[in-house]
Design a protein around this motif. Structure first.
Motif, PDB file in Angstrom:
ATOM      1  N   ASP A 149     -12.703  14.033   7.734  1.00 17.09           N
ATOM      2  CA  ASP A 149     -12.018  14.678   8.865  1.00 17.09           C
ATOM      3  C   ASP A 149     -10.573  14.208   9.022  1.00 17.09           C
ATOM      4  N   ALA A 150     -10.086  13.493   8.056  1.00 17.31           N
ATOM      5  CA  ALA A 150      -8.744  12.929   8.194  1.00 17.31           C
ATOM      6  C   ALA A 150      -7.641  13.943   8.018  1.00 17.31           C
ATOM      7  N   VAL A 174     -12.535   9.938   3.779  1.00 15.56           N
ATOM      8  CA  VAL A 174     -12.672  10.342   5.183  1.00 15.56           C
ATOM      9  C   VAL A 174     -12.477  11.850   5.242  1.00 15.56           C
ATOM     10  N   LEU A 228     -11.090  -3.638   0.882  1.00 16.66           N
ATOM     11  CA  LEU A 228     -10.795  -2.683   1.950  1.00 16.66           C
ATOM     12  C   LEU A 228     -11.898  -2.835   2.979  1.00 16.66           C
ATOM     13  N   CYS A 262       1.005   5.449   0.276  1.00 17.25           N
ATOM     14  CA  CYS A 262       0.272   6.662   0.654  1.00 17.25           C
ATOM     15  C   CYS A 262       1.007   7.866   0.049  1.00 17.25           C
ATOM     16  N   TYR A 303      -8.513   0.897   8.664  1.00 19.22           N
ATOM     17  CA  TYR A 303      -8.784   0.683   7.238  1.00 19.22           C
ATOM     18  C   TYR A 303      -7.855  -0.447   6.802  1.00 19.22           C
ATOM     19  N   PHE A 362      -6.447  -3.099   4.298  1.00 18.53           N
ATOM     20  CA  PHE A 362      -6.288  -3.493   2.889  1.00 18.53           C
ATOM     21  C   PHE A 362      -5.946  -4.976   2.831  1.00 18.53           C
ATOM     22  N   HIS A 407      -2.775  -4.964   5.408  1.00 16.80           N
ATOM     23  CA  HIS A 407      -2.106  -3.683   5.650  1.00 16.80           C
ATOM     24  C   HIS A 407      -3.077  -2.810   6.434  1.00 16.80           C
ATOM     25  N   VAL A 442       0.869  -1.188   0.000  1.00 18.51           N
ATOM     26  CA  VAL A 442       0.000   0.000   0.000  1.00 18.51           C
ATOM     27  C   VAL A 442       0.900   1.231   0.000  1.00 18.51           C
ATOM     28  N   GLU A 473      -4.204   0.674   8.043  1.00 15.31           N
ATOM     29  CA  GLU A 473      -4.076   2.132   8.183  1.00 15.31           C
ATOM     30  C   GLU A 473      -5.043   2.525   9.284  1.00 15.31           C
ATOM     31  N   ILE A 488     -13.383  -1.979   6.906  1.00 11.25           N
ATOM     32  CA  ILE A 488     -13.255  -0.919   7.909  1.00 11.25           C
ATOM     33  C   ILE A 488     -13.816  -1.415   9.226  1.00 11.25           C
ATOM     34  N   CYS A 540      -4.262   6.687   0.180  1.00 10.08           N
ATOM     35  CA  CYS A 540      -3.571   5.412   0.423  1.00 10.08           C
ATOM     36  C   CYS A 540      -4.226   4.381  -0.482  1.00 10.08           C
ATOM     37  N   TYR A 541      -3.421   3.707  -1.261  1.00 10.97           N
ATOM     38  CA  TYR A 541      -3.985   2.809  -2.269  1.00 10.97           C
ATOM     39  C   TYR A 541      -3.100   1.585  -2.460  1.00 10.97           C
ATOM     40  N   SER A 554      -6.806   5.532  11.601  1.00  7.73           N
ATOM     41  CA  SER A 554      -7.066   6.963  11.656  1.00  7.73           C
ATOM     42  C   SER A 554      -8.325   7.217  12.478  1.00  7.73           C
ATOM     43  N   ASN A 555      -8.182   8.021  13.513  1.00  5.71           N
ATOM     44  CA  ASN A 555      -9.307   8.408  14.372  1.00  5.71           C
ATOM     45  C   ASN A 555     -10.136   7.211  14.870  1.00  5.71           C
ATOM     46  N   TYR A 598      -8.942   6.195   0.981  1.00 11.29           N
ATOM     47  CA  TYR A 598      -8.395   4.834   1.051  1.00 11.29           C
ATOM     48  C   TYR A 598      -8.975   4.079  -0.133  1.00 11.29           C
ATOM     49  N   PHE A 599      -8.081   3.661  -1.023  1.00 14.40           N
ATOM     50  CA  PHE A 599      -8.537   3.236  -2.337  1.00 14.40           C
ATOM     51  C   PHE A 599      -8.078   1.809  -2.690  1.00 14.40           C
ATOM     52  N   VAL A 600      -9.039   1.018  -3.139  1.00 23.42           N
ATOM     53  CA  VAL A 600      -8.698  -0.318  -3.623  1.00 23.42           C
ATOM     54  C   VAL A 600      -9.006  -0.432  -5.112  1.00 23.42           C
ATOM     55  N   TYR A 621     -13.750   2.392  -2.667  1.00 28.22           N
ATOM     56  CA  TYR A 621     -12.840   3.291  -1.959  1.00 28.22           C
ATOM     57  C   TYR A 621     -13.619   4.064  -0.899  1.00 28.22           C
ATOM     58  N   VAL A 622     -12.853   4.613   0.048  1.00 32.00           N
ATOM     59  CA  VAL A 622     -13.495   5.307   1.169  1.00 32.00           C
ATOM     60  C   VAL A 622     -12.899   6.705   1.280  1.00 32.00           C
TER      61      VAL A 622
END
Lengths: 200, 154
Positions: A198-199, A196, B140, A156, B130, B132, B121, A154, B123, B142, A165-166, B125-126, A186-188, A193-194
């Motif tokens: 507030d990230a 966010v 993906l 980023c 996430y 992978f 993998h 992955v 990741e 969550i 991030c993919y 966050s808050n 966050y990408f597949v 993909y997602v």
């Protein structure tokens, strides 16, 4: 087990006794005969009395026959003449052993035997080393490839001012999605993909 | 002489690889986390805990037509952690409730029974993980995570 070298012969004494010529032929003799031969060999070219030889062969046993020693000497002569060894009788004085040097037997070359043993152990040692090398290399390669090909790669990075991030294998698919401002992605795949908000 | 050098080199390479794996096991043994609400598909949920390197996961199927659509699988294993890479070495996977009929959860777990190592993998966050994955398919997932993943990563 005792080994005694008498001329070209190898005398082996254990539960039984036998004489071996360098060509590998074996001749069985009795324990008293072996003891008589040993005594004669310890005193090469010297006369040994009948009494001493009887004591060497049968101990202090007084029950032995009058001809026992003569029979034993006769049996020994039959075998020993093959190796050029003679037992000479001097009447009323005793017996002595002599070696006829004209008959030559090739003695076993102990150095060759030793070298052969050394070579065998060196070969075994080499074989063990090669086995260790092959095993460790195989395991190293197997583990390396297993982990390498199973690893989830992955990445980023910043794409169009957004953090993304993919999956590395899907890097080229990233441009197919629409990025929102200030979103981390966050990408597949373009279908999966997602975002966010507030990230960032 | 040459053989000795090759032997030394092969042992060195093997030692390095073994050390790296041991690092992953030791690092993974520092875990103490809970992973909740992992929606792996529409009808299935996964809950996972990890403590001192041991993982226990529960796969639920709770939606659909009862009772055939209900099933629970329990998975046990050890985790290795290398940075963000989390590897689960699974040594036990059992169905602990549910009927004989197959549902999506059963199919996934029965297929996964043929494998021991699963690479992910993470990741984070808050408070969200996430995750992978590339096997059995690129995905993906969550979930809500709370706790420490390894010695060196919170």
């Amino acid at each position: 087990m005792n080994y005694i070298y008498i001329g070209p012969f190898e005398l082996k004494i254990s539960q039984s006794a036998n004489l071996r010529l360098p060509d590998g032929s074996d001749y069985a003799i009795t324990i008293p005969e072996a003891n008589i031969l040993k005594t004669l060999n310890d005193n090469v070219e010297l006369l040994i009395s009948r009494k001493e030889l009887e004591a060497a062969g049968w101990g202090e046993d007084s029950s032995i026959g009058v001809n026992s020693l003569a029979v034993a000497i006769s049996n020994l002569r039959k075998v020993l003449k093959l190796g050029g060894i003679r037992i000479i009788n001097e009447p009323k004085r005793g017996y002595k052993i002599t070696f006829d040097n004209s008959i030559q037997f090739k003695k076993p070359d102990l150095n060759v035997k030793q070298k052969k043993t050394e070579n065998t152990s060196v070969d075994n040692y080499k074989l063990i080393k090669i086995s260790i090398i092959l095993t460790t290399l195989f395991l190293s390669l197997f583990l390396s490839f297993y982990f390498l090909f199973s690893w989830v790669e992955v990445e980023c990075s910043t794409v169009f001012n957004n953090d993304a991030c993919y999956l590395k294998s899907e890097e080229n698919e990233l441009r197919k999605i629409k990025f929102k401002d200030d979103a981390k992605v966050y990408f597949v795949s373009p279908d999966h993909y997602v975002e966010v908000n507030d990230a960032k | 002489m040459m053989l000795n050098k090759v032997l030394a080199l092969s042992i060195l390479i093997f030692s390095i690889i073994t050390t790296i794996i041991i690092y992953g096991v030791v690092n993974g043994a520092g875990c103490s986390y809970e992973l909740d609400n992992v929606k792996t598909s529409v009808n299935t949920d996964t809950f996972l805990t990890c403590y001192r390197g041991k993982i226990v996961a529960l796969h639920y199927q709770r939606e659909g037509v009862a009772p055939t659509s209900f099933s629970t699988w329990k998975v046990e294993g050890r985790q290795l952690v290398f940075g963000k890479q989390v590897i689960y070495f699974v040594y036990d996977r059992n169905k602990i409730s549910g009927g004989d009929d197959d549902n999506e959860n059963d199919r996934y777990n029965r297929l996964s029974q043929g494998y021991k190592m699963f690479f992910y993998h993470f990741e984070i966050s808050n408070g969200k993980a996430y995750i992978f994955q590339t096997f059995p398919k690129r995905n993906l997932v969550i979930g809500d995570i709370e706790g420490r993943i390894s010695f060196f990563r919170k």
